[in-house]
Design a protein around this motif. Structure first.
Motif, PDB file in Angstrom:
ATOM      1  N   ILE A   1       0.868  -1.179   0.000  1.00  0.00           N
ATOM      2  CA  ILE A   1       0.000   0.000   0.000  1.00  0.00           C
ATOM      3  C   ILE A   1       0.899   1.221   0.000  1.00  0.00           C
ATOM      4  O   ILE A   1       1.850   1.299   0.789  1.00  0.00           O
ATOM      5  CB  ILE A   1      -0.930   0.053   1.220  1.00  0.00           C
ATOM      6  CG1 ILE A   1      -2.001  -1.024   1.124  1.00  0.00           C
ATOM      7  CG2 ILE A   1      -1.576   1.441   1.358  1.00  0.00           C
ATOM      8  CD1 ILE A   1      -2.946  -1.061   2.303  1.00  0.00           C
ATOM      9  N   CYS A   2       0.605   2.168  -0.885  1.00  0.00           N
ATOM     10  CA  CYS A   2       1.326   3.434  -0.927  1.00  0.00           C
ATOM     11  C   CYS A   2       0.314   4.577  -0.799  1.00  0.00           C
ATOM     12  O   CYS A   2      -0.601   4.682  -1.610  1.00  0.00           O
ATOM     13  CB  CYS A   2       2.104   3.584  -2.237  1.00  0.00           C
ATOM     14  SG  CYS A   2       3.048   5.117  -2.334  1.00  0.00           S
TER      15      CYS A   2
ATOM     16  N   LYS B   1      13.216  -5.359 -16.477  1.00  0.00           N
ATOM     17  CA  LYS B   1      13.741  -5.812 -15.192  1.00  0.00           C
ATOM     18  C   LYS B   1      13.417  -4.750 -14.144  1.00  0.00           C
ATOM     19  O   LYS B   1      13.545  -3.554 -14.414  1.00  0.00           O
ATOM     20  CB  LYS B   1      15.261  -6.025 -15.261  1.00  0.00           C
ATOM     21  CG  LYS B   1      15.681  -7.188 -16.137  1.00  0.00           C
ATOM     22  CD  LYS B   1      15.408  -8.479 -15.421  1.00  0.00           C
ATOM     23  CE  LYS B   1      15.958  -9.650 -16.225  1.00  0.00           C
ATOM     24  NZ  LYS B   1      15.582 -10.923 -15.606  1.00  0.00           N
ATOM     25  N   PRO B   2      13.007  -5.135 -12.945  1.00  0.00           N
ATOM     26  CA  PRO B   2      12.653  -4.147 -11.920  1.00  0.00           C
ATOM     27  C   PRO B   2      13.787  -3.176 -11.579  1.00  0.00           C
ATOM     28  O   PRO B   2      13.519  -2.046 -11.196  1.00  0.00           O
ATOM     29  CB  PRO B   2      12.288  -5.003 -10.710  1.00  0.00           C
ATOM     30  CG  PRO B   2      11.936  -6.334 -11.267  1.00  0.00           C
ATOM     31  CD  PRO B   2      12.756  -6.501 -12.516  1.00  0.00           C
TER      32      PRO B   2
ATOM     33  N   ALA C   1       8.757  -2.096  -3.613  1.00  0.00           N
ATOM     34  CA  ALA C   1       8.274  -2.629  -2.339  1.00  0.00           C
ATOM     35  C   ALA C   1       7.525  -3.947  -2.530  1.00  0.00           C
ATOM     36  O   ALA C   1       7.670  -4.866  -1.722  1.00  0.00           O
ATOM     37  CB  ALA C   1       7.383  -1.603  -1.656  1.00  0.00           C
ATOM     38  N   SER C   2       6.733  -4.053  -3.598  1.00  0.00           N
ATOM     39  CA  SER C   2       5.983  -5.287  -3.856  1.00  0.00           C
ATOM     40  C   SER C   2       6.895  -6.485  -4.017  1.00  0.00           C
ATOM     41  O   SER C   2       6.563  -7.597  -3.588  1.00  0.00           O
ATOM     42  CB  SER C   2       5.128  -5.132  -5.120  1.00  0.00           C
ATOM     43  OG  SER C   2       4.090  -4.219  -4.920  1.00  0.00           O
TER      44      SER C   2
ATOM     45  N   ILE D   1       3.873  -0.901   3.774  1.00  0.00           N
ATOM     46  CA  ILE D   1       3.150   0.350   3.556  1.00  0.00           C
ATOM     47  C   ILE D   1       4.189   1.452   3.397  1.00  0.00           C
ATOM     48  O   ILE D   1       5.190   1.474   4.107  1.00  0.00           O
ATOM     49  CB  ILE D   1       2.241   0.675   4.755  1.00  0.00           C
ATOM     50  CG1 ILE D   1       1.180  -0.416   4.934  1.00  0.00           C
ATOM     51  CG2 ILE D   1       1.580   2.041   4.600  1.00  0.00           C
ATOM     52  CD1 ILE D   1       0.360  -0.268   6.197  1.00  0.00           C
ATOM     53  N   SER D   2       3.945   2.372   2.458  1.00  0.00           N
ATOM     54  CA  SER D   2       4.876   3.484   2.284  1.00  0.00           C
ATOM     55  C   SER D   2       4.122   4.782   2.016  1.00  0.00           C
ATOM     56  O   SER D   2       2.932   4.778   1.736  1.00  0.00           O
ATOM     57  CB  SER D   2       5.847   3.203   1.126  1.00  0.00           C
ATOM     58  OG  SER D   2       5.155   3.200  -0.112  1.00  0.00           O
TER      59      SER D   2
END
Length: 152
Positions: A78-79, A118-119, A136-137, A144-145
């Motif tokens: 969650i952002c 690529k991430p 983050a995922s 959470i950010s």
């Protein structure tokens, strides 16, 4: 005591789709009025009365033409972000690596391109909170950010 107006930020759902090479699918936004020309992941607004996983599955079909069983989605992040347009929103991210169908640009009027990346090699013009949500995922599932908030 003064009463304050109820405030409910908009909620968006976002899909971090990964392929067997651990790349993520990005789409280039177009003609939306927000971050046009920048890269994002499939996603959109939560509809009134719609559960989050079903919203993410709906967005997958609408934007990239694939069917995802909501049970195959994993909540990942969650952002709470403050956009440059002054809006505050909550982005709920899900990951998925299983779906039915072939990925296509199902909204060519709102998306100018699709690409797997690529991430660690996201384009420089990836939407800021989306970049944060992808990272983050994949590295801190369940986190959470905050993004874009000014310090008090």
């Amino acid at each position: 005591m003064a009463h304050t107006e109820d405030y409910r930020p908009g909620v968006g759902v976002h899909l971090v789709l990964t392929d067997p090479d651990d790349q993520v699918l990005l789409l280039q936004r177009a003609n939306t009025g927000f971050a046009d020309g920048d890269w994002s992941v499939p996603g959109g607004r939560l509809d009134n009365g719609e559960p989050l996983p079903q919203a993410a599955a709906r967005e997958a079909l609408e934007e990239v033409g694939i069917h995802i069983d909501p049970d195959d989605l994993a909540f990942s992040h969650i952002c709470h972000h403050a956009d440059p347009d002054g809006q505050h929103r909550i982005g709920v991210f899900f990951t998925a690596s299983r779906w039915n169908g072939d990925i296509v640009n199902a909204e060519p009027d709102r998306c100018s391109d699709l690409q797997w990346v690529k991430p660690d090699d996201l384009p420089g013009n990836t939407v800021g909170y989306i970049r944060q949500g992808i990272h983050a995922s994949l590295t801190s599932p369940g986190s959470i950010s905050l993004h874009g908030w000014r310090s008090p």
